[in-house]
Motif scaffolding. Sequence first.
Motif, PDB file in Angstrom:
ATOM      1  N   UNK A 137       0.830  -1.196   0.000  1.00  0.00           N
ATOM      2  CA  UNK A 137       0.000   0.000   0.000  1.00  0.00           C
ATOM      3  C   UNK A 137       0.866   1.247   0.000  1.00  0.00           C
ATOM      4  N   UNK A 138       0.233   2.390  -0.174  1.00  0.00           N
ATOM      5  CA  UNK A 138       0.974   3.655  -0.156  1.00  0.00           C
ATOM      6  C   UNK A 138       0.557   4.482   1.054  1.00  0.00           C
ATOM      7  N   UNK A 139       1.543   5.147   1.660  1.00  0.00           N
ATOM      8  CA  UNK A 139       1.323   6.037   2.806  1.00  0.00           C
ATOM      9  C   UNK A 139       2.378   7.134   2.710  1.00  0.00           C
ATOM     10  N   UNK A 140       2.124   8.093   1.849  1.00  0.00           N
ATOM     11  CA  UNK A 140       3.145   9.074   1.505  1.00  0.00           C
ATOM     12  C   UNK A 140       3.355  10.096   2.628  1.00  0.00           C
ATOM     13  N   UNK A 141       4.568  10.635   2.731  1.00  0.00           N
ATOM     14  CA  UNK A 141       4.874  11.589   3.809  1.00  0.00           C
ATOM     15  C   UNK A 141       4.100  12.898   3.647  1.00  0.00           C
ATOM     16  N   UNK A 142       4.052  13.670   4.733  1.00  0.00           N
ATOM     17  CA  UNK A 142       3.269  14.911   4.745  1.00  0.00           C
ATOM     18  C   UNK A 142       3.825  15.963   3.798  1.00  0.00           C
TER      19      UNK A 142
ATOM     20  N   UNK B 282       2.621  -3.868   3.612  1.00  0.00           N
ATOM     21  CA  UNK B 282       3.742  -2.929   3.619  1.00  0.00           C
ATOM     22  C   UNK B 282       3.239  -1.613   3.047  1.00  0.00           C
ATOM     23  N   UNK B 283       3.206  -0.604   3.888  1.00  0.00           N
ATOM     24  CA  UNK B 283       2.802   0.736   3.447  1.00  0.00           C
ATOM     25  C   UNK B 283       3.895   1.712   3.870  1.00  0.00           C
TER      26      UNK B 283
ATOM     27  N   UNK C 107      -3.762   7.623  -1.289  1.00  0.00           N
ATOM     28  CA  UNK C 107      -2.986   6.552  -0.650  1.00  0.00           C
ATOM     29  C   UNK C 107      -3.873   5.351  -0.335  1.00  0.00           C
ATOM     30  N   UNK C 108      -3.256   4.175  -0.394  1.00  0.00           N
ATOM     31  CA  UNK C 108      -4.046   2.935  -0.327  1.00  0.00           C
ATOM     32  C   UNK C 108      -3.772   2.101   0.920  1.00  0.00           C
ATOM     33  N   UNK C 109      -3.146   2.691   1.948  1.00  0.00           N
ATOM     34  CA  UNK C 109      -2.826   1.890   3.134  1.00  0.00           C
ATOM     35  C   UNK C 109      -4.070   1.292   3.778  1.00  0.00           C
ATOM     36  N   UNK C 110      -5.191   2.047   3.782  1.00  0.00           N
ATOM     37  CA  UNK C 110      -6.405   1.519   4.416  1.00  0.00           C
ATOM     38  C   UNK C 110      -7.166   0.591   3.479  1.00  0.00           C
ATOM     39  N   UNK C 111      -7.013   0.809   2.185  1.00  0.00           N
ATOM     40  CA  UNK C 111      -7.597  -0.144   1.237  1.00  0.00           C
ATOM     41  C   UNK C 111      -6.892  -1.494   1.369  1.00  0.00           C
ATOM     42  N   UNK C 112      -5.579  -1.445   1.639  1.00  0.00           N
ATOM     43  CA  UNK C 112      -4.837  -2.687   1.867  1.00  0.00           C
ATOM     44  C   UNK C 112      -5.362  -3.405   3.110  1.00  0.00           C
TER      45      UNK C 112
END
Length: 503
Positions: A118-123, A157-158, A133-138
């Motif tokens: 998943x993705x969880x990009x910085x601020x 892995x996000x 971002x897809x961290x919660x979709x994951x």
Amino acid sequence: MKTTNNTNQVSTLIITVGTRQIGWRCKDGIIRSFGADGNISYPPHINELYQELGIERGKHQDEDGKTYPWSGRDLGKRYYDYCQEWLGGDFSNVELLLDKTVIEGGVKQGLKHIILWGTDQPESITWNFRRLDTLWLAELMKGKIKSLFPDIRVDIHSPKINAGNSDEIREELEQLVLKEAISINENQEFILWIQTKGCTPVIASNVEICAAALVRQYQVFNASPNEPKEFFTTLENGLVTANHSQTFSLISMAEYFWSLERLRIVSAWERGDFSEAQIWLAVHQHRHPVLFKLAGFLAKYSNWESNDDFYRKLKQWVGSNDVSKVVDSAQIGTWKTQLQQMQDNYITKLWESTLILELALKRENYTTAFIQFVQILEQLLYIQSIAQSWRVTQRNDEPSLDELIQAWCSYKNFNRDNKRSKLIYAIKKKRNKIIHEGEFITLKGISYLWANNDFPVKMPETPTIIKNLMIDVLKEISTPPNLNNLLMRSLYQWGLQYLEDTI
């Protein structure tokens, strides 16, 4: 599942998670996609998913004041919390729009481990991108997968990295994801599937690049869901529902290298370096199992490792189902006959081995080829001394090469001035120099042996000319079978033709 390979197992599946990956089966029975936001002719499913929760869709705001509507990141978190807190951990309404068929196919082949990227990009990244971002979709995918396949290990892995930064993505893959996947399967053969459809192109391409780098060590396949005929279907009541992928294609990552590596395999095959050919073929053996095994047989044969076990396994290979799929029945029948003749007749077996010295000449290994030639010569002399009852020696021990030559010359009534007698003694003398004193011999040096003993030699010398000179000497000792009808030469030529015909 459509597959171009004979794979029947899988260790780990890596799925790069995009917003198109999942949907939610709403109370009205409609499946709404987390990636459909009313753009590019997609239905406004994201708005409708917020309405399903009774929440008004809000906006993110950057420091510069620009605003962007909530999307997959916020929506995924809200639905994950809804599943956990309101539904008691029930993820049954989550729909795996792209990946269900891939996962089901993997489970049938022993899949035990899934990694969701998943993705969880910085601020520091603008909300224009972070909102997707897809961290919660994951997390939603993990919940759904575990509900369907509780025995599968699912890791997420996000990483906190820019989804558009290739260097950071590759480092994360190489240092964490791939190492973890391999370590989990360290006690068994590691076979990796990747599924990159639906995520951002930068992540997809880097996962494919890193996976491709593993093909020399492991079997790696791209499990790509086939798009449904329609992403969305409009029902009679006017509502629009998302559709699932129904099939997927499984393609070996090694196929991407076949066009280039085929040329290297052809080159190695032509010069008789079958060990090198087999190394290149290793990652293509699921597509070309017959050629891979044939390279192994020819490698052993060219190393003079053709014992009873070799012939037993070669016979099994000739009669195998794999061979019958790519070789016509008439050719297989011919090979079986040739193999039996080779096993039954030692003279035929020796003439078969002339292929080895021919290939050594082609590789310009002239000293090796010369020693192999003399070895065949000595063996033919020995066999003929028994078959024709030459008087070789009064001793009980085995005759030397010198004694075999003397007996043959006597049998042929050649005196020491006969050019054939002089040639064969010159060959023996040079052989002794090489064996006893570590000398070498060149192509020109071999031709001089014949020329200096009154045999015509065409100029300039070539490996083919030298081969013919050697074969003519062997023919003086033993009448050969049809050299164009020998098994190992036929197998060598068939393999070369197969390579040239396979694009």
